[in-house]
Design a protein around this motif. Sequence first.
Motif, PDB file in Angstrom:
ATOM      1  N   GLN A 272       0.830  -1.206   0.000  1.00 44.82           N
ATOM      2  CA  GLN A 272       0.000   0.000   0.000  1.00 44.82           C
ATOM      3  C   GLN A 272       0.863   1.254   0.000  1.00 44.82           C
ATOM      4  OE1 GLN A 272       0.617  -1.964   2.525  1.00 44.82           O
ATOM      5  NE2 GLN A 272       0.426  -0.971   4.533  1.00 44.82           N
ATOM      6  N   HIS A 273       2.011   1.201   0.662  1.00 42.47           N
ATOM      7  CA  HIS A 273       2.913   2.353   0.675  1.00 42.47           C
ATOM      8  C   HIS A 273       3.714   2.443  -0.627  1.00 42.47           C
ATOM      9  CE1 HIS A 273       1.770   3.206   4.709  1.00 42.47           C
ATOM     10  NE2 HIS A 273       2.297   2.108   5.214  1.00 42.47           N
ATOM     11  N   LEU A 274       4.005   1.306  -1.233  1.00 42.68           N
ATOM     12  CA  LEU A 274       4.654   1.316  -2.538  1.00 42.68           C
ATOM     13  C   LEU A 274       3.744   1.963  -3.577  1.00 42.68           C
ATOM     14  CD1 LEU A 274       7.089   0.471  -4.263  1.00 42.68           C
ATOM     15  CD2 LEU A 274       5.959  -1.734  -4.616  1.00 42.68           C
ATOM     16  N   ALA A 275       2.439   1.633  -3.523  1.00 43.38           N
ATOM     17  CA  ALA A 275       1.474   2.243  -4.449  1.00 43.38           C
ATOM     18  C   ALA A 275       1.366   3.743  -4.214  1.00 43.38           C
ATOM     19  CB  ALA A 275       0.111   1.572  -4.290  1.00 43.38           C
ATOM     20  N   ARG A 276       1.410   4.154  -2.964  1.00 44.32           N
ATOM     21  CA  ARG A 276       1.358   5.583  -2.651  1.00 44.32           C
ATOM     22  C   ARG A 276       2.583   6.305  -3.215  1.00 44.32           C
ATOM     23  NH1 ARG A 276       0.972   6.939   3.424  1.00 44.32           N
ATOM     24  NH2 ARG A 276       0.895   9.049   2.536  1.00 44.32           N
ATOM     25  N   LEU A 277       3.753   5.683  -3.073  1.00 45.35           N
ATOM     26  CA  LEU A 277       4.977   6.302  -3.577  1.00 45.35           C
ATOM     27  C   LEU A 277       4.939   6.420  -5.095  1.00 45.35           C
ATOM     28  CD1 LEU A 277       7.816   7.416  -3.099  1.00 45.35           C
ATOM     29  CD2 LEU A 277       8.666   5.052  -3.101  1.00 45.35           C
ATOM     30  N   ARG A 278       4.371   5.435  -5.757  1.00 44.81           N
ATOM     31  CA  ARG A 278       4.249   5.489  -7.214  1.00 44.81           C
ATOM     32  C   ARG A 278       3.399   6.684  -7.635  1.00 44.81           C
ATOM     33  NH1 ARG A 278       2.128   0.758  -7.864  1.00 44.81           N
ATOM     34  NH2 ARG A 278       4.181  -0.251  -7.907  1.00 44.81           N
ATOM     35  N   ALA A 279       2.353   6.949  -6.881  1.00 41.98           N
ATOM     36  CA  ALA A 279       1.446   8.053  -7.213  1.00 41.98           C
ATOM     37  C   ALA A 279       1.952   9.391  -6.704  1.00 41.98           C
ATOM     38  CB  ALA A 279       0.054   7.763  -6.636  1.00 41.98           C
ATOM     39  N   GLU A 280       2.762   9.365  -5.636  1.00 41.02           N
ATOM     40  CA  GLU A 280       3.247  10.599  -5.003  1.00 41.02           C
ATOM     41  C   GLU A 280       4.766  10.516  -4.826  1.00 41.02           C
ATOM     42  OE1 GLU A 280       0.982  11.507  -1.363  1.00 41.02           O
ATOM     43  OE2 GLU A 280      -0.247   9.774  -1.880  1.00 41.02           O
ATOM     44  N   PRO A 281       5.547  10.825  -5.844  1.00 39.11           N
ATOM     45  CA  PRO A 281       7.005  10.687  -5.738  1.00 39.11           C
ATOM     46  C   PRO A 281       7.622  11.459  -4.587  1.00 39.11           C
ATOM     47  CG  PRO A 281       6.349  11.060  -8.018  1.00 39.11           C
ATOM     48  CD  PRO A 281       5.113  11.271  -7.184  1.00 39.11           C
ATOM     49  N   ASP A 282       7.016  12.577  -4.196  1.00 40.05           N
ATOM     50  CA  ASP A 282       7.570  13.365  -3.092  1.00 40.05           C
ATOM     51  C   ASP A 282       7.461  12.633  -1.757  1.00 40.05           C
ATOM     52  OD1 ASP A 282       8.225  15.350  -4.833  1.00 40.05           O
ATOM     53  OD2 ASP A 282       6.523  16.653  -4.350  1.00 40.05           O
ATOM     54  N   LEU A 283       6.669  11.562  -1.720  1.00 41.33           N
ATOM     55  CA  LEU A 283       6.560  10.778  -0.493  1.00 41.33           C
ATOM     56  C   LEU A 283       7.878  10.068  -0.179  1.00 41.33           C
ATOM     57  CD1 LEU A 283       4.426   9.934   1.662  1.00 41.33           C
ATOM     58  CD2 LEU A 283       3.973   7.912   0.253  1.00 41.33           C
ATOM     59  N   GLY A 284       8.796  10.058  -1.155  1.00 44.62           N
ATOM     60  CA  GLY A 284      10.089   9.424  -0.926  1.00 44.62           C
ATOM     61  C   GLY A 284      10.836   9.998   0.257  1.00 44.62           C
ATOM     62  N   VAL A 285      10.679  11.295   0.513  1.00 48.26           N
ATOM     63  CA  VAL A 285      11.414  11.926   1.618  1.00 48.26           C
ATOM     64  C   VAL A 285      10.949  11.380   2.974  1.00 48.26           C
ATOM     65  CG1 VAL A 285      11.894  14.101   2.787  1.00 48.26           C
ATOM     66  CG2 VAL A 285      11.971  13.976   0.280  1.00 48.26           C
ATOM     67  N   PRO A 286       9.651  11.431   3.324  1.00 48.76           N
ATOM     68  CA  PRO A 286       9.252  10.856   4.613  1.00 48.76           C
ATOM     69  C   PRO A 286       9.420   9.345   4.680  1.00 48.76           C
ATOM     70  CG  PRO A 286       7.314  11.588   3.385  1.00 48.76           C
ATOM     71  CD  PRO A 286       8.516  12.119   2.664  1.00 48.76           C
ATOM     72  N   ILE A 287       9.311   8.668   3.551  1.00 47.51           N
ATOM     73  CA  ILE A 287       9.538   7.223   3.561  1.00 47.51           C
ATOM     74  C   ILE A 287      10.975   6.920   3.979  1.00 47.51           C
ATOM     75  CG2 ILE A 287       9.955   5.294   1.958  1.00 47.51           C
ATOM     76  CD1 ILE A 287       7.256   5.843   0.718  1.00 47.51           C
ATOM     77  N   VAL A 288      11.937   7.669   3.447  1.00 50.51           N
ATOM     78  CA  VAL A 288      13.333   7.436   3.804  1.00 50.51           C
ATOM     79  C   VAL A 288      13.561   7.686   5.297  1.00 50.51           C
ATOM     80  CG1 VAL A 288      15.690   8.317   3.509  1.00 50.51           C
ATOM     81  CG2 VAL A 288      14.280   7.803   1.502  1.00 50.51           C
ATOM     82  N   GLU A 289      12.951   8.726   5.846  1.00 51.84           N
ATOM     83  CA  GLU A 289      13.135   8.992   7.279  1.00 51.84           C
ATOM     84  C   GLU A 289      12.571   7.854   8.131  1.00 51.84           C
ATOM     85  OE1 GLU A 289      15.039  11.431   8.597  1.00 51.84           O
ATOM     86  OE2 GLU A 289      15.454  11.625   6.455  1.00 51.84           O
ATOM     87  N   GLU A 290      11.407   7.343   7.744  1.00 50.05           N
ATOM     88  CA  GLU A 290      10.831   6.239   8.511  1.00 50.05           C
ATOM     89  C   GLU A 290      11.653   4.968   8.322  1.00 50.05           C
ATOM     90  OE1 GLU A 290       7.749   4.042  10.778  1.00 50.05           O
ATOM     91  OE2 GLU A 290       9.047   5.799  10.894  1.00 50.05           O
ATOM     92  N   LEU A 291      12.215   4.768   7.132  1.00 48.59           N
ATOM     93  CA  LEU A 291      13.083   3.612   6.913  1.00 48.59           C
ATOM     94  C   LEU A 291      14.328   3.682   7.796  1.00 48.59           C
ATOM     95  CD1 LEU A 291      12.908   3.305   3.028  1.00 48.59           C
ATOM     96  CD2 LEU A 291      12.157   1.568   4.674  1.00 48.59           C
ATOM     97  N   LEU A 292      14.886   4.876   7.948  1.00 47.36           N
ATOM     98  CA  LEU A 292      16.063   5.030   8.793  1.00 47.36           C
ATOM     99  C   LEU A 292      15.765   4.691  10.249  1.00 47.36           C
ATOM    100  CD1 LEU A 292      17.491   8.270   7.177  1.00 47.36           C
ATOM    101  CD2 LEU A 292      18.685   6.071   7.334  1.00 47.36           C
TER     102      LEU A 292
END
Length: 416
Positions: A272-292
């Motif tokens: 579900q988050h992968l699909a969100r990132l596909r639709a919203e490329p700017d979501l990459g920034v908060p995704i990276v912070e949560e991954l860290l």
Amino acid sequence: MTEGILRQILDYSSRADPYPLYEELRKTPVFHDGTGPYVLSTYHEIKGLLHDPRISSDSRNLTAVAGDPLSEAGEDEGEGVLPPSFLKLDPPDHDRLRRMTNRPFGPPHSPRRVEQMRGELGGIVKGLIDAIAKEGDPSRIDLVEEFSYPFPVTVICRLLGIPPEDEARFHVWADTLAASLDPDPGADPAVRAEKTKGARMELGMYLAGLIEERRKNPTGDMLSELATAQGPDGTMTTMEVLSTAALLLIAGHETTVNLITNGMLTLLRHPQHLARLRAEPDLGVPIVEELLRYEPPVQLLPQRSTLSDIEVAGVTIPKGSSLWLILASGNRDPKRFENPDRFDPDRQDVQHLGLGSGIHSCFGAPLARLEAALALSELARRLENPRLLEDPPPYRQNAVLRGPRHLPIAVDGIRD
């Protein structure tokens, strides 16, 4: 015993999921029973020590400790060949070298160097994905071998100013040095050590020649600026430039490989988050912070030492003690993060320990964040219906720099 639980953490059988061990450790914030190092596993205690000047990162201050199962937590980036980088020094030497390295890399002297690489980074990402589509089997991809491994070392080549015709040689040296951090248990350690030493010598000789060339004819790249800059801290010696360049190569490469690979693995487990990132490329920034926070590329900082007696959580840690700081455990501390075992890119106040904290916080953090955000956003956009072929995937041997050695995925195609 302390030795027992540390050996469990280091044991390869725990590599795919060390988090239950960390949860057990957090029941005792300062874990020690008379043998081995003191182990810190809770967020506030770890962060406090990362900012405490009584904690040393200099191996010369570390005495042998019975029961410490990790004699080498990842090898020095130039052990036996180069002096230690600032990562393994204490103030004032650390502060001087870090300031000098930061002048051509980040604020206040070079505030836009990383951001100005955005277009070039995007081009490298595009080229790697294009190569998968044209030259490999686009229905089955090993993301590590074909993307997340070659990407960071190419970036470091461009950052340092390695001539394009020499990048292939640089990749070979990087591969050999990376292998020394993740030894194959079936390989002959003497052969590996000799091969590693040879790669270090060849890399050192190559960089020394390039440094001298850049001193005569600077080209504006980071290596030129490290070699020629004269600021309030003076000028780096050739050996200091060499150790700094090696640090950027090894620490920067290994951390970013794991960040991207752990990130894609996590997104494939949370479609579900992968699909969100596909639709919203700017979501990459908060995704990276949560991954860290959720799956940090550096799991723990071993073999720190105390310069004086320190009281932590009611326990006195004597002067000269060895410490292990379990960053990944602190990132899952329920006293700091609500629902810490849930991957949540919308999480607020993600002040994680994934890139360290204090004077030794990750020097290359701005570049690593940008690389990972661009990589994950473009992979999400271009890979059609990606799915894991093996879960858990095979992990690397290294417990400190934790990440999959291979990440086999299937896709239905690759978009333009």
